[in-house]
Design an enzyme around this catalytic site. Structure first.
Site, PDB file in Angstrom:
ATOM      1  N   ILE A 164      20.237 -64.787 -43.314  1.00 42.42           N
ATOM      2  CA  ILE A 164      19.761 -66.022 -43.297  1.00 42.42           C
ATOM      3  C   ILE A 164      18.488 -66.067 -42.392  1.00 42.42           C
ATOM      4  O   ILE A 164      17.446 -66.233 -42.517  1.00 42.42           O
ATOM      5  CB  ILE A 164      20.748 -67.029 -43.129  1.00 42.42           C
ATOM      6  N   ASP A 181      16.967 -60.720 -31.443  1.00 45.30           N
ATOM      7  CA  ASP A 181      18.160 -60.384 -31.965  1.00 45.30           C
ATOM      8  C   ASP A 181      18.405 -59.033 -31.324  1.00 45.30           C
ATOM      9  O   ASP A 181      17.896 -58.302 -30.677  1.00 45.30           O
ATOM     10  CB  ASP A 181      17.659 -59.437 -33.585  1.00 45.30           C
ATOM     11  N   ASP A 214      20.370 -60.865 -26.244  1.00 44.18           N
ATOM     12  CA  ASP A 214      21.982 -61.107 -26.265  1.00 44.18           C
ATOM     13  C   ASP A 214      22.183 -62.386 -26.028  1.00 44.18           C
ATOM     14  O   ASP A 214      22.081 -62.781 -24.937  1.00 44.18           O
ATOM     15  CB  ASP A 214      22.630 -59.807 -25.360  1.00 44.18           C
ATOM     16  N   VAL A 215      22.532 -63.250 -27.217  1.00 44.60           N
ATOM     17  CA  VAL A 215      22.805 -64.867 -27.034  1.00 44.60           C
ATOM     18  C   VAL A 215      24.115 -65.088 -26.201  1.00 44.60           C
ATOM     19  O   VAL A 215      24.276 -66.152 -25.501  1.00 44.60           O
ATOM     20  CB  VAL A 215      22.757 -65.433 -28.288  1.00 44.60           C
ATOM     21  N   ASN A 230      20.286 -69.283 -34.990  1.00 45.81           N
ATOM     22  CA  ASN A 230      20.935 -68.745 -36.229  1.00 45.81           C
ATOM     23  C   ASN A 230      21.909 -67.607 -35.948  1.00 45.81           C
ATOM     24  O   ASN A 230      22.666 -67.545 -36.463  1.00 45.81           O
ATOM     25  CB  ASN A 230      19.938 -68.321 -37.301  1.00 45.81           C
ATOM     26  N   SER A 235      27.806 -74.535 -40.762  1.00 49.36           N
ATOM     27  CA  SER A 235      28.380 -74.067 -41.845  1.00 49.36           C
ATOM     28  C   SER A 235      29.296 -75.171 -42.766  1.00 49.36           C
ATOM     29  O   SER A 235      29.878 -76.201 -41.854  1.00 49.36           O
ATOM     30  CB  SER A 235      29.557 -72.970 -41.418  1.00 49.36           C
ATOM     31  N   TYR A 248      36.490 -69.235 -36.725  1.00 50.59           N
ATOM     32  CA  TYR A 248      35.148 -69.781 -37.282  1.00 50.59           C
ATOM     33  C   TYR A 248      34.889 -71.010 -37.634  1.00 50.59           C
ATOM     34  O   TYR A 248      33.854 -71.507 -37.093  1.00 50.59           O
ATOM     35  CB  TYR A 248      35.010 -68.734 -38.488  1.00 50.59           C
ATOM     36  N   LYS A 305      32.194 -73.587 -35.511  1.00 49.34           N
ATOM     37  CA  LYS A 305      31.026 -74.212 -36.611  1.00 49.34           C
ATOM     38  C   LYS A 305      31.354 -75.916 -36.298  1.00 49.34           C
ATOM     39  O   LYS A 305      30.325 -76.651 -36.197  1.00 49.34           O
ATOM     40  CB  LYS A 305      31.081 -73.859 -37.944  1.00 49.34           C
ATOM     41  N   THR A 354      29.416 -70.439 -48.879  1.00 49.12           N
ATOM     42  CA  THR A 354      29.699 -69.252 -48.608  1.00 49.12           C
ATOM     43  C   THR A 354      28.307 -68.555 -49.124  1.00 49.12           C
ATOM     44  O   THR A 354      27.874 -68.719 -50.239  1.00 49.12           O
ATOM     45  CB  THR A 354      30.723 -68.802 -49.492  1.00 49.12           C
TER      46      THR A 354
END
Length: 258
Positions: free
Chosen positions: A25, A44, A60-61, A87, A139, A152, A156, A184
């Site tokens: 995405i 990234d 690295d977030v 993201n 999500s 997860y 979210k 999904t």
């Protein structure tokens, strides 16, 4: 521009940063932002797949110093920052019994605190923008109970609440904050999940059938929603969660007759 004029969707002159923008995405979003005229940087862990005209930064977030360094470099080279797309994220499977505390900390650190760190570093630049927008990738798991997704879903759900709180906090800074809730999506993470399934074809069919439209959401479809929320066309949209889920959240279709 008069109030009756249609808002422009042209992104020329705007500066955007997309985290997790090297694949899935994020890559689709970065590419679409660039196609619409924005000057785009990607943050990234592995930015090597990123091609010009996109700018690539390794970051690295889950590490505040890494985030601050990458955001500062991107804002300097772009000449400012108007759009932030949070993201970057990781997946997790299992019930509350299936993951140890360390995994809970790891996933929440990336999926929730990663957005905190990146936004915190970007805020001084966004406040200086005449068109500032933050879009978080959330999500369907934030609003629907999905099996085997406890960790997860918790992460979210936090992203959804964080989006609303940020929208309230920064409205008077001139910064809009929204999120996109994909169903999904056909991404590399789902691909890896399917590869580990005993019967990948049957698992994909089950995921397709779970969504009323009968197929997975594409990365490009999610990217289109993100870019809309980031664009001047959404100038009056803030504190909103936009579902891109094939009707999964809101529709309850009767089974088809055989």
């Amino acid at each position: 521009m008069s109030e009756l004029s249609e808002p422009t969707s042209d992104l020329s002159g705007l500066k955007a940063l997309v985290t997790g923008g090297a694949s899935g995405i994020g890559a689709a979003t970065a590419g679409l932002l660039a196609d619409r005229g924005a000057d785009v940087a990607v943050l990234d862990l592995d930015p090597s797949p990123v091609d010009k005209p996109l700018r690539a930064y390794c970051g690295d977030v889950s590490d505040d110093a890494s985030v601050r360094s990458a955001v500062a470099a991107a804002a300097h080279e772009l000449g400012g920052l108007d759009i932030l797309v949070n993201n970057a994220g990781i997946g997790a499977i299992g019930t509350v019994e299936d993951n140890e505390d360390a995994e809970w900390h790891r996933v929440l650190d990336v999926n929730v605190l990663g957005m905190v760190r990146t936004t915190r570093a970007a805020l001084p630049h966004l406040r200086a923008s005449a068109h500032a927008a933050v879009v978080n990738t959330c999500s369907i798991a934030a609003t629907a109970g999905l099996p085997q997704r406890a960790l997860y879903s918790a992460s979210k759900g936090a992203v959804l609440s964080l989006t609303l709180a940020m929208a309230a906090d920064h409205l008077r800074d001139g910064i809009r904050v929204n999120c996109v809730n994909p169903g999904t999506a056909d991404t590399p993470w789902i691909g890896r999940l399917l590869d580990r399934a005993p019967d990948p074809a049957a698992e994909r069919a089950a995921l397709d059938a779970r969504q009323p439209m009968g197929r997975l959401v594409t990365a490009g479809e999610v990217a289109a929603a993100i870019v809309y929320l980031a664009s001047p066309a959404a100038a009056s949209v803030t504190g909103t969660a936009l579902a891109v889920d094939g009707g999964m959240q809101g529709l309850r279709l009767r089974p088809q007759a055989r």
